[in-house]
Write a protein that holds these residues in place. Structure first.
Motif, PDB file in Angstrom:
ATOM      1  N   TYR A   4      -3.905   2.621  -3.082  1.00  0.00           N
ATOM      2  CA  TYR A   4      -3.645   2.728  -1.651  1.00  0.00           C
ATOM      3  C   TYR A   4      -4.654   3.670  -1.013  1.00  0.00           C
ATOM      4  O   TYR A   4      -5.030   4.692  -1.603  1.00  0.00           O
ATOM      5  N   SER A   6      -4.078   5.287   1.817  1.00  0.00           N
ATOM      6  CA  SER A   6      -3.333   6.394   2.423  1.00  0.00           C
ATOM      7  C   SER A   6      -1.920   6.435   1.870  1.00  0.00           C
ATOM      8  O   SER A   6      -1.345   5.390   1.537  1.00  0.00           O
ATOM      9  N   HIS A   7      -1.394   7.655   1.772  1.00  0.00           N
ATOM     10  CA  HIS A   7       0.009   7.855   1.425  1.00  0.00           C
ATOM     11  C   HIS A   7       0.675   8.542   2.614  1.00  0.00           C
ATOM     12  O   HIS A   7       0.178   9.555   3.113  1.00  0.00           O
ATOM     13  N   ILE A  41      -1.198   1.003   2.517  1.00  0.00           N
ATOM     14  CA  ILE A  41      -0.617   2.328   2.772  1.00  0.00           C
ATOM     15  C   ILE A  41       0.758   2.408   2.104  1.00  0.00           C
ATOM     16  O   ILE A  41       1.607   1.536   2.316  1.00  0.00           O
ATOM     17  N   VAL A  60       0.471  12.715   6.417  1.00  0.00           N
ATOM     18  CA  VAL A  60      -0.419  11.612   6.065  1.00  0.00           C
ATOM     19  C   VAL A  60      -1.522  12.130   5.161  1.00  0.00           C
ATOM     20  O   VAL A  60      -2.253  13.056   5.528  1.00  0.00           O
ATOM     21  N   LEU A  83      -3.000   5.252  11.468  1.00  0.00           N
ATOM     22  CA  LEU A  83      -3.182   4.520  10.214  1.00  0.00           C
ATOM     23  C   LEU A  83      -4.092   3.306  10.358  1.00  0.00           C
ATOM     24  O   LEU A  83      -4.731   2.889   9.390  1.00  0.00           O
TER      25      LEU A  83
END
Length: 597
Positions: A4, A6-7, A41, A60, A83
């Motif tokens: 991913y 982004s987390h 994400i 984020v 995002l």
């Protein structure tokens, strides 16, 4: 496993859940799917981030942008702007006046930058429902090291070297406590986690159990190995449903992975853990009362000796530590006792978790090295006093602790310094009060709690706290008499010396410390029949300043008992006989002509 870009971490601790974080997660997931980002994400539910007043909290990664007070209706904007387009939503940052660059990573915020997180290292970082995330943060490596490389004596010596002391209030050296249990003869032994947290304003254990349950399980397993136990209990109050749910799930996962149960990690060491739900009696935080409750008896303390290390649960050798103590164990084993001992003061090693509440701007969960001053906790991490009022005192150690004043702001937090000042470390409750707080009323509040929670077994606690409470009630009602202060001091000293357990032995602390540092407030209540803070209703009166009153009639219109009279555009008057002292008039007055005296 998918990668991913982004987390997105959303706090799932009780505080944020009560503020609507579950609905926020649903809204975010829906928006991610709508934008086709659900494969890029990852949305993660975590435990408590610490800054509870700012919830629901969302972080984020990898940038570490820290959003606060996020609502479900904000989800579309966050997904669209941040995002998808990479633009930070400025209005949702922790402080609206900070730029995105100023909080490039939330650890730069004073609330976090002043802390050192050992016990809370995983809270807010991992999904507590997923054992793989705990393992990914070196979880169960300490247990593996113990089973592969260390003898039982090696483990205990490492704990002794660390200097870790019980974080439940007593501060007894953990390694020494373990050694007593190990050396006690018997084929059957128990290790117990005291999660019966009941102090008003305290939520340290709750947040740990909700945010990092495997840390407690691993610590208990290491302790069981060292002491020769094969069975353990976590005694958790039933008012913590989320903590209990996550504990049960964590135990099931650990058993599935072979980290609890029979022949752990292929060795001859076996250990199982049970969760016992308590009914909420504060006295069950005392270890002998807790064991009685597990056994199905009424939770009442018993005299010691014999101590639990020799004759504990079901009369078998037992060891009890609280949640925070167990949560430190794996990190000590993994990094070494000397590493842990390098943090803190000479006699108080490591860090301490506090629940920072009361009249402070940043309420929440904080972890600082021992030796940190009260000023640093309240004014740097806590952000100072709410509404910029004057700091008056801090109640430290819960209802069994004591009140410390402005002169103690630079006092380093340690077991020894707090005891010398008349307070105790306790489990970590830290309640800040401001200039509008009556210290006699504060003492009465905490004594009401401990008196109601007394099990009644011993006379000094049962009768003595009731007598002290009667005197305090008279004083706050304007019926105090000469000699009442001396009676309170005498009773408090006798109760501390003669009570059977820690509840009675510490119950007088709030009264004795407020007398010690705020005696003038007691004297004002008794001699002048006045409450300097204007907080005690029976000693309070509301007065209209004729020089300020503009005769707008707003005060008269909100008075529930028609105690205010006067003509339009002329000064009004309050009838003291009719006034119920609700304060509605003072709140309604547009020119602040009404004061409390």
């Amino acid at each position: 496993m998918p990668t991913y870009r982004s987390h997105v971490l959303v706090c799932g601790g009780t505080g944020c859940v009560s503020s609507g974080s579950a609905k926020l997660q649903e809204a975010l997931q829906k928006e991610l799917g709508k934008q086709g980002l659900d494969k890029e994400i990852l949305l993660v539910q975590t435990g408590c981030h610490g800054m509870c007043e700012a919830g629901p909290i969302m972080v984020v990664y990898p940038e570490g942008t820290f959003y606060t007070h996020v609502k479900p209706e904000d989800a579309a904007e966050i997904v669209e702007e941040h995002l998808l387009k990479g633009r930070v939503v400025q209005r949702l940052l922790h402080k609206e006046d900070l730029t995105a660059e100023a909080v490039a990573h939330y650890k730069e915020l004073p609330f976090y930058s002043k802390q050192m997180r050992i016990t809370l290292r995983n809270c807010g970082y991992i999904n507590p429902d997923n054992i793989d995330e705990y393992i990914g943060r070196d979880g169960y490596q300490g247990l593996a090291k113990v089973l592969q490389d260390l003898s039982r004596d090696d483990v205990i010596n490492e704990m002794k070297t660390s200097g870790l002391r019980g974080r439940g209030g007593g501060g007894f050296p953990t390694g020494m406590k373990w050694e007593f249990c190990k050396k006690s003869p018997g084929d059957k032994k128990f290790v117990i986690c005291n999660a019966d947290e009941g102090d008003p304003g305290a939520f340290m254990d709750r947040s740990l159990l909700e945010g990092d349950p495997h840390a407690i399980l691993e610590g208990m397993a290491i302790g069981a190995y060292a002491m020769g136990a094969d069975e353990g209990y976590i005694y958790c109050r039933a008012e913590y449903p989320l903590a209990i749910k996550r504990l049960h799930q964590a135990i099931a996962q650990a058993e599935e992975y072979g980290l609890l149960g029979k022949n752990i990690m292929g060795t001859d060491f076996s250990f199982e853990i049970h969760v016992k739900e308590g009914a909420g009696a504060f006295v069950c935080g005392e270890e002998t009362a807790l064991m009685a409750s597990i056994e199905g008896q009424r939770g009442m303390p018993r005299p010691r000796p014999p101590f639990p290390a020799n004759k504990g649960l079901w009369e078998k050798p037992s060891n009890i530590n609280n949640v925070e103590t167990w949560a430190n164990v794996a990190q000590i084993i993994l990094h070494g006792g000397a590493w842990y001992a390098s943090v803190g003061t000479e006699k108080s090693k490591g860090t301490k978790v506090f629940a920072l509440t009361g009249k402070v701007k940043n309420t929440g969960l904080v972890e600082v090295p021992m030796g940190t001053t009260i000023r640093e906790v309240v004014f740097e991490i806590g952000g100072g006093i709410l509404n910029d009022k004057k700091f008056k005192a801090v109640q430290i150690g819960g209802p069994s602790g004591g009140c410390l004043t402005e002169e103690h702001l630079d006092l380093p937090i340690s077991y020894e310094s707090l005891t010398a000042a008349g307070a105790i470390m306790g489990s970590g409750g830290l309640v800040v009060v401001d200039e509008d707080t009556c210290m006699v009323d504060v003492a009465k509040f905490f004594l009401e709690f401990t008196q109601a929670e007394s099990c009644g077994k011993c006379v000094p606690c049962r009768e003595g706290t009731k007598k002290m409470l009667d005197i305090l009630t008279r004083i706050t009602e304007g019926k105090g008499q000469e000699g009442d202060i001396e009676k309170l001091q005498y009773l408090g000293t006798q109760i501390k010396d003669a009570s059977l357990c820690g509840l009675g032995q510490t119950a007088p602390n709030p009264v004795l410390t407020t007398i010690r540092y705020f005696r003038h407030e007691y004297e004002a209540h008794i001699k002048d029949k006045k409450c300097p803070a204007g907080a005690c209703v029976a000693l309070t009166s509301f007065v209209i300043d004729p020089a300020k009153c503009i005769g707008c009639t707003k005060c008269a219109r909100v008075c529930p008992v028609n105690a205010i009279t006067g003509e339009i555009k002329k000064p009004h008057v309050i009838d003291a006989e009719k006034c119920v002292k609700c304060g509605a008039c003072a709140e309604a007055c547009p020119v602040k002509a009404i004061s409390r005296r």
